[in-house]
Structure formats: structure tokens, C-alpha cells
Design a protein around this motif. Structure first.
Motif, PDB file in Angstrom:
ATOM      1  N   LEU A  59       0.833  -1.195   0.000  1.00 62.18           N
ATOM      2  CA  LEU A  59       0.000   0.000   0.000  1.00 62.18           C
ATOM      3  C   LEU A  59       0.874   1.252   0.000  1.00 62.18           C
ATOM      4  CD1 LEU A  59      -2.769  -0.985   2.588  1.00 62.18           C
ATOM      5  CD2 LEU A  59      -2.922  -1.023   0.085  1.00 62.18           C
ATOM      6  N   HIS A  60       0.488   2.222  -0.836  1.00 61.22           N
ATOM      7  CA  HIS A  60       1.210   3.489  -0.942  1.00 61.22           C
ATOM      8  C   HIS A  60       0.220   4.653  -0.923  1.00 61.22           C
ATOM      9  CE1 HIS A  60       4.559   0.977  -2.230  1.00 61.22           C
ATOM     10  NE2 HIS A  60       5.354   2.035  -2.257  1.00 61.22           N
ATOM     11  N   ALA A  78       2.902   1.857   6.420  1.00 60.84           N
ATOM     12  CA  ALA A  78       3.582   0.988   7.384  1.00 60.84           C
ATOM     13  C   ALA A  78       3.108  -0.459   7.302  1.00 60.84           C
ATOM     14  CB  ALA A  78       3.375   1.526   8.798  1.00 60.84           C
ATOM     15  N   GLU A  79       2.000  -0.702   6.613  1.00 60.20           N
ATOM     16  CA  GLU A  79       1.534  -2.075   6.409  1.00 60.20           C
ATOM     17  C   GLU A  79       2.434  -2.752   5.376  1.00 60.20           C
ATOM     18  OE1 GLU A  79       0.532  -5.204   6.805  1.00 60.20           O
ATOM     19  OE2 GLU A  79      -1.399  -4.393   7.519  1.00 60.20           O
ATOM     20  N   VAL A 131      -4.346   1.505   9.250  1.00 64.39           N
ATOM     21  CA  VAL A 131      -2.968   1.974   9.315  1.00 64.39           C
ATOM     22  C   VAL A 131      -2.969   3.465   8.975  1.00 64.39           C
ATOM     23  CG1 VAL A 131      -2.348   1.543   6.883  1.00 64.39           C
ATOM     24  CG2 VAL A 131      -0.588   1.367   8.659  1.00 64.39           C
ATOM     25  N   PRO A 132      -2.091   4.261   9.583  1.00 61.23           N
ATOM     26  CA  PRO A 132      -2.001   5.678   9.209  1.00 61.23           C
ATOM     27  C   PRO A 132      -1.676   5.832   7.724  1.00 61.23           C
ATOM     28  CG  PRO A 132      -0.876   5.309  11.286  1.00 61.23           C
ATOM     29  CD  PRO A 132      -1.228   3.952  10.750  1.00 61.23           C
ATOM     30  N   ALA A 140       1.804   1.900  12.845  1.00 59.05           N
ATOM     31  CA  ALA A 140       1.807   0.459  12.599  1.00 59.05           C
ATOM     32  C   ALA A 140       0.378  -0.007  12.368  1.00 59.05           C
ATOM     33  CB  ALA A 140       2.410  -0.281  13.797  1.00 59.05           C
ATOM     34  N   PRO A 141       0.193  -1.117  11.656  1.00 55.30           N
ATOM     35  CA  PRO A 141      -1.161  -1.636  11.434  1.00 55.30           C
ATOM     36  C   PRO A 141      -1.815  -2.049  12.749  1.00 55.30           C
ATOM     37  CG  PRO A 141       0.428  -2.666   9.947  1.00 55.30           C
ATOM     38  CD  PRO A 141       1.219  -1.920  10.970  1.00 55.30           C
TER      39      PRO A 141
END
Length: 322
Positions: free
Chosen positions: A258-259, A272-273, A300-301, A307-308
Motif C-alpha cells: 500500500l502506498h 507501514a503495512e 494503518v495511518p 503500525a497496522p
């Protein structure tokens, strides 16, 4: 010709005609806009602000308070394979049994009563409502397209719930790729997400073995690519950022990351995932996204920090009601 031989010839002819009719029906459903149809009332339940709605492991739509996502889910009457909601309107994708895979896109009001229904070919994959509840979108997996290398392709559609006008497959939208008008038989779209104006939208388009992030204009009915390797985008509530899944490996177990994409600068930031998440995320709020990972919904942020964290066990298709 013997009676038995005549019977066999007749049965073969009927099979060919039946296949041709089914093929034509699928082609017509794909090419021609269809009117949304009024339906019957669905199971009870009311959308209320402050809820986190999701699909349970049993395939039912339920909700928990956003302030306490560990609470016991309420609801659980409406059966959906994919679910999304916005502005008091929801979309529920339902796979229909039969020899040919079909899906019904069911539109529901704030009381979760059916108001419209669009019949589609294929198997449910993605569903998304705009913030206002006016625009609905779906993606289904279909088989039989001659250009499909993997045995299936995707059809994505858009429904304007205000006018009732539905386009079951947007693949014929005029596309500009890398600054030039582009035409190819293998163009596939999936993972639509809408801006707050109910006109601009983003999606993934695939052609010639590559995927691209596209920006679409519903009113002008046109789309243009923005960058490569960005799938299943989800637009932030303020319309300035997208979270998408990026292909980072050929290993099926580590394929996606994820981005975040800043639309003003086109700068991307990995989240962060680190697990391979194959989902179109939803925004929990302006700073956090949520998604299905394994059997649960996680968050997640969206800025790459933190962190997830697990939000709801045994759930998918999360969406925050505000």
C-alpha cells in the motif's frame, strides 16, 4: 437419417443457439447502458452517523460504533458480497446462482431498503459509493473476452443514482495514455473512486500488460492516465491524496504494498503495512485507511507512520458512516 441421428442434430443445434443467445446477452449487457430498476424492500436496518459498517464472515452487513470497534456487531440481516455506502445511499453487490455467473448491484436508501437494481454479468469484485451518495460504481470479474490472457477480465460500471442512468462497463470511455489518445481491445478498468463533486473519478486501467492510474471526467466522459503501477485507488475525504496498492514483487505472497500518492506533487509514500494487501482501501478518517487483511479488517495511518492495527475481526468491505 435415422430418428436418433435427427434428435442428436437437433440437440446440437439448440445448444449452439443457446450459447449464441447467452453470448449476445453478455455482450449487450456490457455495451449498452441499462436503466436501473426499482426493487423491493430489503432487510431492516438504518444507517446512522458514527458507525463502522462492514461485511461479516457470514456475508451479512453489520456495524459497530466508530468509538468502540470491539463492540458486538449490530444488524447482520442484509446479505452482500461487496458493500459500500455514502451520503445515506448504499450499494450491495450480490452474486446470483446459475450456469452463467451474474451479479446484481442493489442500491439501498438510508433505511437499507432497496430502491434500484442493475443486473450485471460476472462475479462481484469491488463496490464504491461517492461521499454524497449520488454516484455508485462496481467491478465484476467476467470470462469470455477474446483478449483475456488469464481467462478473465474486469468490467467496471457507474450508476448515477439521481438520474438512474447506468453504464455497465466504462471500457469505451475515450482514454488518453501518456498524452495521446489510445485505443486497444484489451483495455480493462477496475477500482473506481469518486471525488466530492460527483464528476471527477479515479480508477485503474490495464492494457498490454501494464496498469495505470487514471483520472476520469464523468460529465465530459473522458479519462487520462496519471502514472503507471497504481491499482485500486481510494481518494481521501479532502480529495488531495490517494492510497493505492502497488505491485512490488512477482511473489504472490508479497506482491502488493500500500502506498499514498500526493496528487499535487505526485510523490508516493509506502504505508507501514508491509503485508501484501489485495484490497481497495477505505478511509476511516482523514488520516487513516482501513482494509481487509486475512479474515479481519485492519487500519494503518495514511502518511507512512505508525503500525497496522486490527479494527474488526471476521469482516471485510469496511466503510465509515459520518
Amino acid at each position: 437419417m435415422t430418428p436418433l441421428r435427427r434428435l442428436l442434430v437437433l440437440l446440437a443445434a439448440l445448444a449452439v443457439l443457446g450459447g449464441a443467445a447467452a453470448g449476445y446477452a453478455a455482450w449487450a449487457a456490457r455495451r449498452d447502458p441499462v436503466p436501473a430498476q426499482a426493487g423491493q424492500a430489503g432487510p431492516g436496518g438504518v444507517l446512522r452517523p458514527g458507525q463502522l459498517m462492514f461485511r461479516t464472515a457470514a456475508g451479512r452487513v453489520a456495524g459497530v460504533p466508530l468509538a468502540d470497534t470491539s463492540a458486538a456487531p449490530a444488524g447482520g440481516g442484509l446479505a452482500c458480497d461487496r458493500f459500500s455506502t455514502g451520503g445515506g445511499t448504499s450499494i450491495c453487490l450480490v452474486a446470483r446462482p446459475g450456469p452463467v455467473a451474474t451479479t446484481h448491484a442493489v442500491i439501498l436508501d438510508r433505511s437499507m431498503r432497496e430502491t434500484r437494481r442493475v443486473k450485471l454479468a460476472g462475479i462481484p469484485n469491488r463496490a464504491r459509493m461517492s461521499q454524497s451518495g449520488r454516484m455508485a460504481s462496481w467491478t465484476v470479474f467476467v470470462t469470455g473476452d477474446s483478449y483475456s490472457e488469464g481467462g478473465f477480465s474486469t468490467w467496471s460500471g457507474i450508476l448515477d443514482t439521481r438520474t438512474g442512468y447506468a453504464v455497465t462497463n466504462i471500457e469505451d470511455i475515450p482514454l488518453t495514455l501518456n498524452g495521446r489518445r489510445y485505443h486497444a481491445a484489451d483495455v480493462n478498468y477496475w477500482g473506481v473512486t469518486f471525488a466530492a463533486d460527483d464528476n471527477r473519478f479515479y480508477a485503474t486501467v490495464a492494457t498490454k500488460g501494464k496498469t495505470y492510474l487514471v483520472e476520469g471526467d464523468y460529465g465530459r466522459w473522458q479519462a487520462r492516465t496519471l502514472r503507471e503501477n497504481a491499482e485500486c485507488p481510494s481518494l481521501s475525504p479532502d480529495g488531495t491524496r490517494l492510497v493505492f496498492k502497488k505491485r512490488v514483487s512477482a511473489d504472490p505472497g508479497r506482491m502488493w504494498r500500500l502506498h499514498l500518492l500526493d496528487l499535487a506533487t505526485m510523490r508516493e509514500t509506502p504505508l507501514a503495512e508491509t503485508a501484501s494487501v489485495d484490497d481497495q482501501v477505505a478511509w476511516l478518517d482523514g488520516r487513516t485507511v482501513m482494509y481487509a487483511k486475512g479474515p479481519d479488517v485492519w487500519s494503518v495511518p495514511a502518511d507512512g507512520s505508525g503500525a497496522p492495527a486490527r479494527l474488526v475481526r471476521g469482516a471485510s468491505s469496511p466503510v465509515a458512516v459520518r
